[in-house]
Motif scaffolding. Sequence first.
Motif, PDB file in Angstrom:
ATOM      1  N   ILE B   8      29.023 -32.801  31.250  1.00  0.00           N
ATOM      2  CA  ILE B   8      29.381 -33.533  31.908  1.00  0.00           C
ATOM      3  C   ILE B   8      30.241 -33.235  32.909  1.00  0.00           C
ATOM      4  CG2 ILE B   8      31.107 -35.604  32.013  1.00  0.00           C
ATOM      5  CD1 ILE B   8      29.800 -35.903  30.499  1.00  0.00           C
ATOM      6  N   ASN B   9      29.490 -34.511  34.194  1.00  0.00           N
ATOM      7  CA  ASN B   9      29.597 -33.579  36.127  1.00  0.00           C
ATOM      8  C   ASN B   9      31.004 -34.066  35.959  1.00  0.00           C
ATOM      9  OD1 ASN B   9      29.449 -33.215  38.518  1.00  0.00           O
ATOM     10  ND2 ASN B   9      27.847 -34.131  39.225  1.00  0.00           N
ATOM     11  N   VAL B  10      31.741 -33.606  35.916  1.00  0.00           N
ATOM     12  CA  VAL B  10      32.990 -34.456  37.192  1.00  0.00           C
ATOM     13  C   VAL B  10      33.571 -34.585  38.216  1.00  0.00           C
ATOM     14  CG1 VAL B  10      35.734 -34.698  36.306  1.00  0.00           C
ATOM     15  CG2 VAL B  10      33.675 -34.418  34.676  1.00  0.00           C
ATOM     16  N   LEU B  11      33.708 -35.651  38.780  1.00  0.00           N
ATOM     17  CA  LEU B  11      34.080 -36.157  40.253  1.00  0.00           C
ATOM     18  C   LEU B  11      35.856 -36.564  40.219  1.00  0.00           C
ATOM     19  CD1 LEU B  11      31.541 -38.056  41.670  1.00  0.00           C
ATOM     20  CD2 LEU B  11      31.675 -35.288  41.559  1.00  0.00           C
ATOM     21  N   LEU B  12      35.712 -35.137  41.181  1.00  0.00           N
ATOM     22  CA  LEU B  12      37.963 -35.668  41.413  1.00  0.00           C
ATOM     23  C   LEU B  12      38.038 -36.822  42.859  1.00  0.00           C
ATOM     24  CD1 LEU B  12      38.861 -32.873  39.700  1.00  0.00           C
ATOM     25  CD2 LEU B  12      39.353 -34.673  38.662  1.00  0.00           C
ATOM     26  N   PHE B  13      39.123 -37.822  43.300  1.00  0.00           N
ATOM     27  CA  PHE B  13      39.193 -38.133  44.428  1.00  0.00           C
ATOM     28  C   PHE B  13      40.529 -38.517  44.912  1.00  0.00           C
ATOM     29  CE2 PHE B  13      34.892 -38.442  45.429  1.00  0.00           C
ATOM     30  CZ  PHE B  13      34.234 -39.123  44.317  1.00  0.00           C
ATOM     31  N   GLY B  14      41.393 -38.648  46.400  1.00  0.00           N
ATOM     32  CA  GLY B  14      41.789 -38.447  46.661  1.00  0.00           C
ATOM     33  C   GLY B  14      43.214 -37.477  45.911  1.00  0.00           C
ATOM     34  N   ALA B  15      44.062 -38.369  45.510  1.00  0.00           N
ATOM     35  CA  ALA B  15      45.059 -37.626  45.301  1.00  0.00           C
ATOM     36  C   ALA B  15      45.054 -36.646  43.481  1.00  0.00           C
ATOM     37  CB  ALA B  15      46.727 -38.011  44.731  1.00  0.00           C
ATOM     38  N   CYS B  16      43.948 -36.987  43.339  1.00  0.00           N
ATOM     39  CA  CYS B  16      43.724 -36.248  42.211  1.00  0.00           C
ATOM     40  C   CYS B  16      42.776 -34.578  42.308  1.00  0.00           C
ATOM     41  CB  CYS B  16      42.440 -37.101  41.227  1.00  0.00           C
ATOM     42  SG  CYS B  16      43.593 -38.923  39.605  1.00  0.00           S
ATOM     43  N   ARG B  17      41.969 -35.066  43.041  1.00  0.00           N
ATOM     44  CA  ARG B  17      41.310 -33.910  44.001  1.00  0.00           C
ATOM     45  C   ARG B  17      42.142 -32.897  44.146  1.00  0.00           C
ATOM     46  NH1 ARG B  17      40.910 -32.935  48.594  1.00  0.00           N
ATOM     47  NH2 ARG B  17      41.551 -35.271  49.461  1.00  0.00           N
ATOM     48  N   GLU B  18      43.112 -32.779  45.449  1.00  0.00           N
ATOM     49  CA  GLU B  18      44.218 -32.282  45.606  1.00  0.00           C
ATOM     50  C   GLU B  18      45.371 -31.747  44.555  1.00  0.00           C
ATOM     51  OE1 GLU B  18      45.487 -34.356  49.917  1.00  0.00           O
ATOM     52  OE2 GLU B  18      47.263 -33.794  48.525  1.00  0.00           O
ATOM     53  N   ALA B  19      45.432 -32.641  43.627  1.00  0.00           N
ATOM     54  CA  ALA B  19      46.074 -31.654  42.428  1.00  0.00           C
ATOM     55  C   ALA B  19      45.052 -30.929  42.066  1.00  0.00           C
ATOM     56  CB  ALA B  19      46.776 -32.746  42.136  1.00  0.00           C
TER      57      ALA B  19
END
Lengths: 148, 86
Positions: B8-19
């Motif tokens: 699975i390719n996972v993308l993270l955005f916003g506060a999730c990405r930052e954390a």
Amino acid sequence: MSEDIFEITREPIAKSGLEQRLLTGGAGAMVTFDGVVRNQTKGRAVVTLHYEAYVPMALKEMRRLGDELREHWPDIERIGMIHRFGELKISDSSVVIVITSPHRRVAFEACHYAIDRLKQTVPIWKKEIFEDGEAWVEGQSPNRQGNE
Amino acid sequence: MNEQLIKINVLLFGACREAAGTDQLSIDLAPAMDVAGAFTALSLRLPQLADFRRSALFAVNEEHVRPHHLLHDGDTLAIFPPVSGG
């Protein structure tokens, strides 16, 4: 409707260009919503706003919103939406929505609905940069109608 | 029976990405894993993501999904906070 325009960009939004592209003769009214960066939140001075976007999904959701608008208001002539992301300064436009219709009531109603709905559904996030810190703006959970 | 893992390719955005400290990663999961299970597996690798357990939203292949959505090999799973555009 294939002549509708949905864009996500890092560049300053070309609002009058968008309006010109959407005026195709059948409209008697054009209503434009321009969302601009405000200089404060709850009394705290904002320096810049950082917008982050899941670009391909945001475009999909904007097109889906366009379909939704046309279902609610079949009289809509044209729809245009441009959302900007990256670092924005005070008074920069972050989002522009244009609706044209033969008569004004539809354009006013649909444009109002469009910005309210965009803020619920489009995968974009904003972070406020203050002089003394920064904070992500608390967002909304998408309110999907019908499925799931 | 030799069960293949699914990638699975996972993308993270916003506060999730930052954390999490990253905007993208790949993860191998057991087949028939759902999004909730994938999130748990990711939180083991990226412990700061666990803070978003109750608030995170999910999309698979650019469509909103619920946590019980089953993943398939090659899917792109996006994890993000409630949206705040406009």
